[in-house]
Design a protein around this motif. Structure first.
Motif, PDB file in Angstrom:
ATOM      1  N   TRP A  74      -9.007  19.011 -11.663  1.00 31.91           N
ATOM      2  CA  TRP A  74      -9.383  17.647 -12.016  1.00 31.91           C
ATOM      3  C   TRP A  74      -9.691  16.878 -10.739  1.00 31.91           C
ATOM      4  N   GLN A  75     -10.804  16.185 -10.724  1.00 27.28           N
ATOM      5  CA  GLN A  75     -11.186  15.352  -9.587  1.00 27.28           C
ATOM      6  C   GLN A  75     -11.367  13.917 -10.070  1.00 27.28           C
ATOM      7  N   PRO A  76     -10.276  13.191 -10.267  1.00 25.38           N
ATOM      8  CA  PRO A  76     -10.397  11.829 -10.785  1.00 25.38           C
ATOM      9  C   PRO A  76     -11.077  10.910  -9.780  1.00 25.38           C
ATOM     10  N   HIS A  77     -11.643   9.856 -10.307  1.00 21.85           N
ATOM     11  CA  HIS A  77     -12.288   8.845  -9.479  1.00 21.85           C
ATOM     12  C   HIS A  77     -11.296   7.699  -9.276  1.00 21.85           C
ATOM     13  N   ARG A  78     -11.467   6.627 -10.005  1.00 21.14           N
ATOM     14  CA  ARG A  78     -10.550   5.476  -9.957  1.00 21.14           C
ATOM     15  C   ARG A  78      -9.690   5.554 -11.212  1.00 21.14           C
ATOM     16  N   LEU A  79      -8.411   5.855 -11.065  1.00 17.58           N
ATOM     17  CA  LEU A  79      -7.533   5.976 -12.224  1.00 17.58           C
ATOM     18  C   LEU A  79      -6.853   4.649 -12.518  1.00 17.58           C
ATOM     19  N   VAL A  80      -6.736   4.360 -13.809  1.00  9.62           N
ATOM     20  CA  VAL A  80      -6.079   3.140 -14.266  1.00  9.62           C
ATOM     21  C   VAL A  80      -5.129   3.518 -15.396  1.00  9.62           C
ATOM     22  N   ILE A  81      -3.899   3.009 -15.336  1.00  8.47           N
ATOM     23  CA  ILE A  81      -2.927   3.190 -16.417  1.00  8.47           C
ATOM     24  C   ILE A  81      -2.419   1.806 -16.795  1.00  8.47           C
ATOM     25  N   ILE A  82      -2.571   1.477 -18.080  1.00 15.25           N
ATOM     26  CA  ILE A  82      -2.118   0.186 -18.595  1.00 15.25           C
ATOM     27  C   ILE A  82      -1.135   0.437 -19.724  1.00 15.25           C
ATOM     28  N   GLU A  83       0.007  -0.201 -19.665  1.00 11.45           N
ATOM     29  CA  GLU A  83       1.027  -0.081 -20.708  1.00 11.45           C
ATOM     30  C   GLU A  83       0.866  -1.239 -21.695  1.00 11.45           C
ATOM     31  N   PHE A  84       0.936  -0.918 -22.986  1.00 10.50           N
ATOM     32  CA  PHE A  84       0.927  -1.913 -24.058  1.00 10.50           C
ATOM     33  C   PHE A  84       2.196  -1.738 -24.881  1.00 10.50           C
ATOM     34  N   PRO A  85       2.619  -2.776 -25.597  1.00  9.23           N
ATOM     35  CA  PRO A  85       3.842  -2.670 -26.400  1.00  9.23           C
ATOM     36  C   PRO A  85       3.773  -1.563 -27.447  1.00  9.23           C
ATOM     37  N   ASP A  86       2.574  -1.307 -27.974  1.00  8.65           N
ATOM     38  CA  ASP A  86       2.402  -0.276 -29.006  1.00  8.65           C
ATOM     39  C   ASP A  86       0.916   0.026 -29.147  1.00  8.65           C
TER      40      ASP A  86
ATOM     41  N   GLY B 239      -5.139   3.226  -7.269  1.00  8.74           N
ATOM     42  CA  GLY B 239      -4.366   3.642  -6.100  1.00  8.74           C
ATOM     43  C   GLY B 239      -4.676   5.075  -5.679  1.00  8.74           C
ATOM     44  N   LEU B 240      -4.028   5.489  -4.638  1.00  8.81           N
ATOM     45  CA  LEU B 240      -4.176   6.839  -4.106  1.00  8.81           C
ATOM     46  C   LEU B 240      -3.758   7.868  -5.163  1.00  8.81           C
ATOM     47  N   THR B 241      -4.545   8.907  -5.321  1.00  8.91           N
ATOM     48  CA  THR B 241      -4.169  10.018  -6.206  1.00  8.91           C
ATOM     49  C   THR B 241      -4.073  11.289  -5.362  1.00  8.91           C
ATOM     50  N   LYS B 242      -3.247  12.188  -5.828  1.00  9.75           N
ATOM     51  CA  LYS B 242      -3.078  13.468  -5.156  1.00  9.75           C
ATOM     52  C   LYS B 242      -3.063  14.544  -6.228  1.00  9.75           C
ATOM     53  N   ILE B 243      -3.969  15.487  -6.153  1.00  6.37           N
ATOM     54  CA  ILE B 243      -4.050  16.575  -7.123  1.00  6.37           C
ATOM     55  C   ILE B 243      -2.932  17.567  -6.832  1.00  6.37           C
ATOM     56  N   LEU B 244      -2.094  17.801  -7.832  1.00  2.35           N
ATOM     57  CA  LEU B 244      -0.989  18.743  -7.668  1.00  2.35           C
ATOM     58  C   LEU B 244      -1.313  20.108  -8.270  1.00  2.35           C
ATOM     59  N   GLU B 245      -2.078  20.127  -9.354  1.00  2.00           N
ATOM     60  CA  GLU B 245      -2.482  21.384  -9.987  1.00  2.00           C
ATOM     61  C   GLU B 245      -3.820  21.180 -10.671  1.00  2.00           C
ATOM     62  N   GLY B 246      -4.545  22.262 -10.853  1.00  2.00           N
ATOM     63  CA  GLY B 246      -5.791  22.213 -11.605  1.00  2.00           C
ATOM     64  C   GLY B 246      -6.974  21.737 -10.784  1.00  2.00           C
TER      65      GLY B 246
END
Length: 100
Positions: free
Chosen positions: A49-61, A40-47
């Protein structure tokens, strides 16, 4: 305790990456993984960092996350990803819920 896989993916071959993107969700789901963010859309707030395609996946542990990442189901897809993207990946353990 919940764990998160966080990836910054620089796609170098979009056509091949589409195959990876189409196939990988079913493997993650077998280990309890669910997407919290995926390209999805990213917006740099500080620093700087120039991310490309960010992915976050949640696992139980963390054990589930690592079991997926090292699984025989994911291995061929990881090989595909390595041919079509440069990726930085970290695993982050979540925090215990703080009672209110």
């Amino acid at each position: 305790m919940t764990a998160y896989l966080i990836a910054d993916v620089d796609v170098t071959n979009p056509a091949v990456f589409e195959e990876y993107k189409r196939e990988v969700p079913a493997t993650e789901a077998r280990y309890g993984g669910k997407y919290l963010g995926r390209g999805g859309l990213t917006k740099i707030l500080e620093g700087d960092w120039q991310p490309h395609r960010l992915v976050i996946i949640e696992f139980p542990d963390m054990a589930s996350l690592m079991a997926w990442y090292e699984s025989p189901e994911y291995a061929p897809l990881k090989a595909i990803r390595e041919t079509c993207a440069r990726t930085r990946i970290i695993a982050l353990e979540g925090t215990a819920a703080v009672p209110s």
